[in-house]
Design an enzyme around this catalytic site. Structure first.
Site, PDB file in Angstrom:
ATOM      1  N   ASP A   1       0.835  -1.195   0.000  1.00  0.00           N
ATOM      2  CA  ASP A   1       0.000   0.000   0.000  1.00  0.00           C
ATOM      3  C   ASP A   1       0.875   1.253   0.000  1.00  0.00           C
ATOM      4  OD1 ASP A   1      -2.627   1.404   0.499  1.00  0.00           O
ATOM      5  OD2 ASP A   1      -1.578   1.965   2.354  1.00  0.00           O
TER       6      ASP A   1
ATOM      7  N   GLU B   1       1.865  -0.401  -5.077  1.00  0.00           N
ATOM      8  CA  GLU B   1       0.978   0.718  -5.391  1.00  0.00           C
ATOM      9  C   GLU B   1       1.912   1.926  -5.469  1.00  0.00           C
ATOM     10  OE1 GLU B   1      -3.238   2.595  -3.839  1.00  0.00           O
ATOM     11  OE2 GLU B   1      -1.704   2.160  -2.344  1.00  0.00           O
TER      12      GLU B   1
END
Length: 719
Positions: free
Chosen positions: A355, A392
């Site tokens: 993330d 990401e």
């Protein structure tokens, strides 16, 4: 040596043999079972004192035993350690850390707060857990999360190993452990709903769908109270332990239940041929901003674990959640690597999706590093070799590294694939050239790196934003249920509601939405790269227009299994798409061809309504693509018509006129004709094909389509 003291109100002093060496060892960190007891070790550079507290129950307000860790005999460098005889797996514990409370200097010690061990392998949460008590002054022992001693050796893996599916045969299904089976319609027993055990019960569904990997939203222990009052943090992007599986996802509520049940889920998935990828959050914690709670890292050594502003009382906020982990600090770097190794070696996971991974490229001042030590450590670590690493590649402060993320083996969530595909199918101008590049692995982004085609992870939707159904049903977000006045969530959704905002009983509108859903799915599955779909998109799951359902632990977020019969045609469509993809030729991967080499060696061409004449103008809304899949013995002709009227496309000759095209997919047709079994595709005898408005057509020719039935479970899932 460490001195064990009596808690007078609890029990008499526990007699211990004087011959035992209580000093312990600095390595390994955390609680480690050794002969006759447990070694505890924790890092804190700035602490002046340390207490280890042992508890009988998770909601105890007072410890059964308190062990004062002597700063002279029980401290090596900045590691505080003690050996406690007689302690076993399942022992509940926590720390109190003494030191100055000087926020202006970056120090936030509070000896009244019970702290988690940063290396705890299991965590228990009392029923009356209170985030508020950790934010305010005073003792919070009774309401604090607590750590648990575990024994990694005490589990029979029965020969289980990682699967290591090739990327070209990988289809990712992003899902939420709780949301997958929490709905009563799941058919899972009430005690197992929303748990790791519940996932095991639904593995046959995943097998039948054909996906080869599940990507779980965060399962590290997180703070469910890290959200607006009256809501629950559902997504889990609020970690407070990087080693412990989230306790609430276990059907067993004993201290070791989550660890064993998670392992059982992994083992069962592997037996079914399905990999498990964890969405990991190493960019921030649940401790929030300067007004947040003291749960672990803030009270253990604040200035080590977090990036602080020049005003040391404030936290840098590149995550958008109040704080940012100091990931490239040597101690924090080691913790992250130890966490990844633990999940691979002891929990057998197959990969990670990071993330806001670009934060991991920032130094202790927040500056972007050209060669971030942590990212290269992860890249080159021999234990992690062969695991799937997905970035990401952006953060909440504007750093966007899609196509430029550091490393040789990282794959990336391709946000530009998502945006450009959405633009094309809603009829936006200047989208045809971009969509053509996305189809061929986003070569303008990735080809220069000399990497494989699967560097790009292609997706249209993910947990963050509209579901696929809502993407074709809403023009604006509808997040009022979140209690933030609809101010939260992205405003740039690039969606189109097909003429009506929200649910509609108009069969014309619903038919168009169904077609658009299948258009998106077809393009995603056919494009070069690793395809990812989101839980429920295969049955048109809706979140009622909520594009930021992070705090909705209810039917807004859960998978309603009644949709499986309501949208059986979409489910069937996805199954057939995936089954065909998993039978692709692997020769390019075996030869380790880069994306650039693959494109140079392949026989492909772009067309418009006329052969060899694609329209790349700003006002164009259609394009066709032809290719020869040599290893499969198949020729392919793909027609993309995002225009609002039907268009007639010229078709090339097949095998010098001795064969004919066959229609495999035409998303404008009613089920079951919109997609047929590969070998049952009907002939197309005309030299042109009329593609209906807003449709995708796939024509095939050659001998390869006569082999195999897509309705069989692919061989890759037969384990």
């Amino acid at each position: 040596m460490g001195v064990i003291e009596q808690n007078v109100s609890e029990r008499e002093f526990l007699a211990l043999e004087k011959s035992v060496d209580y000093s312990g060892q600095s390595h390994p960190l955390g609680a480690t079972i050794a002969a006759g007891g447990v070694n505890f070790s924790i890092f804190s550079r700035n602490a002046t004192g340390m207490d280890l507290l042992l508890f009988d129950h998770e909601d105890d307000g007072r410890p059964a035993r308190v062990i004062h860790i002597d700063p002279t005999s029980n401290r090596t460098y900045h590691y505080w350690h003690v050996f406690v005889p007689g302690v076993k797996a399942g022992q509940i514990y926590g720390f109190r850390v003494h030191g100055p409370s000087a926020p202006a200097s970056g120090l936030r010690f509070d000896a009244y707060k019970l702290l988690l061990d940063p290396y705890a392998r299991a965590v228990v949460v009392p029923k009356n857990y209170s985030r508020r008590a950790a934010e305010t002054e005073g003792d919070n022992t009774a309401t604090a999360m607590k750590s648990v001693v575990t024994d990694p050796r005490a589990y029979d893996w029965e020969g289980d190993t990682r699967l290591e599916h090739p990327s070209s045969r990988t289809v990712v299904y992003e899902m939420h452990v709780r949301g997958f089976t929490a709905h009563p319609s799941s058919g899972v027993g009430e005690g197992n709903r929303g748990t790791y055990a519940g996932v095991i019960e639904k593995i046959p569904y995943l097998q039948e769908l054909g996906i080869t990997a599940i990507e779980l939203l965060p399962v590290f222990q997180f703070d469910a109270q890290d959200c607006p009052l009256g809501h629950v943090n559902y997504w889990g992007y609020a970690p407070i332990s990087f080693f412990a599986p989230h306790q609430a996802y276990s059907s067993r509520q004993d201290p070791l239940g989550a660890v064993d049940e998670f392992r059982g889920m992994v083992k069962a998935l592997h037996r079914a041929g399905i990999e498990i990828i964890l969405d990991v959050v190493f960019n921030h914690t649940a401790e929030g901003n300067h007004q947040g709670p003291t749960l672990c890292f803030r009270g253990v050594d604040n200035s080590t674990y977090y990036i602080l502003e020049p005003d040391r009382s404030r936290y840098a906020n590149y995550s958008g959640t109040g704080n940012t982990i100091n990931a490239n600090h040597p101690i924090v770097r080691r913790m992250i690597l130890d966490s990844l190794r633990y999940w691979v070696e002891e929990m057998h996971v197959d990969g990670f999706r990071f993330d806001l991974a670009s934060i991991l490229a920032r130094d202790s001042c927040g500056h972007v590093m050209s060669n971030p030590p942590l990212l290269w450590d992860i890249e080159s670590d021999p234990v992690l070799a062969g695991t799937k690493m997905i970035a990401e590649a952006w953060d909440a402060a504007g750093l966007y590294q899609v196509g430029s993320f550091v490393g040789d083996s990282w794959k990336e969530w391709n946000g530009r694939f998502r945006d450009d595909l959405r633009d094309f199918f809603r009829g936006a101008e200047r989208s045809v050239t971009r969509i053509a590049d996305r189809f061929l692995g986003s070569s303008e982004i990735y080809a220069h790196e000399g990497r494989e085609a699967e560097q790009s992870v292609n997706f249209v939707t993910c947990h963050d934003g509209f579901t696929l159904n809502d993407l074709v049903s809403y023009n604006q977000k509808h997040n009022d249920d979140n209690g933030e006045g609809n101010r939260d969530g992205a405003d740039d959704n690039r969606s189109w509601n097909c003429g009506v905002e929200g649910p509609s009983d108009d069969p014309i509108v619903d038919r168009l939405r169904n077609r658009q859903v299948k258009n998106f799915l077809t393009f995603t599955m056919f494009s070069l790269g690793v395809p990812m779909i989101v839980m429920g998109d295969e049955v048109r799951r809706s979140q009622r227009g909520n594009n930021n359902a992070y705090c909705q632990d209810n039917e807004i977020s859960w998978l309603d299994w009644n949709l499986l019969s309501r949208h059986a045609d979409v489910h069937r469509f996805v199954r057939l798409l995936i089954a065909r993809r998993l039978r692709r030729d692997l020769s390019a991967e075996r030869r380790r061809l880069s994306l650039d080499q693959l494109l140079r060696e392949s026989k492909h061409a772009w067309h418009g309504v006329l052969l060899g004449q694609p329209d790349w103008s700003a006002n164009s809304h259609s394009v066709a693509f032809g290719a020869e899949l040599a290893g499969d013995g198949v020729r392919l002709h793909l027609i993309l018509n995002a225009y609002w009227e039907p268009l007639d496309f010229e078709l090339p000759l097949v095998s010098e006129g001795t064969d004919t095209w066959r229609r495999w997919i035409d998303t404008s047709l009613d089920p079951p004709h919109e997609i047929v079994e590969w070998r049952a595709a009907p002939r197309v005898d005309s030299r042109t094909y009329q593609a209906a408005e807003r449709s995708v057509v796939v024509l095939i020719a050659g001998s390869g389509f006569e082999n195999n039935s897509e309705l069989e479970i692919p061989e890759i899932l037969k384990h």
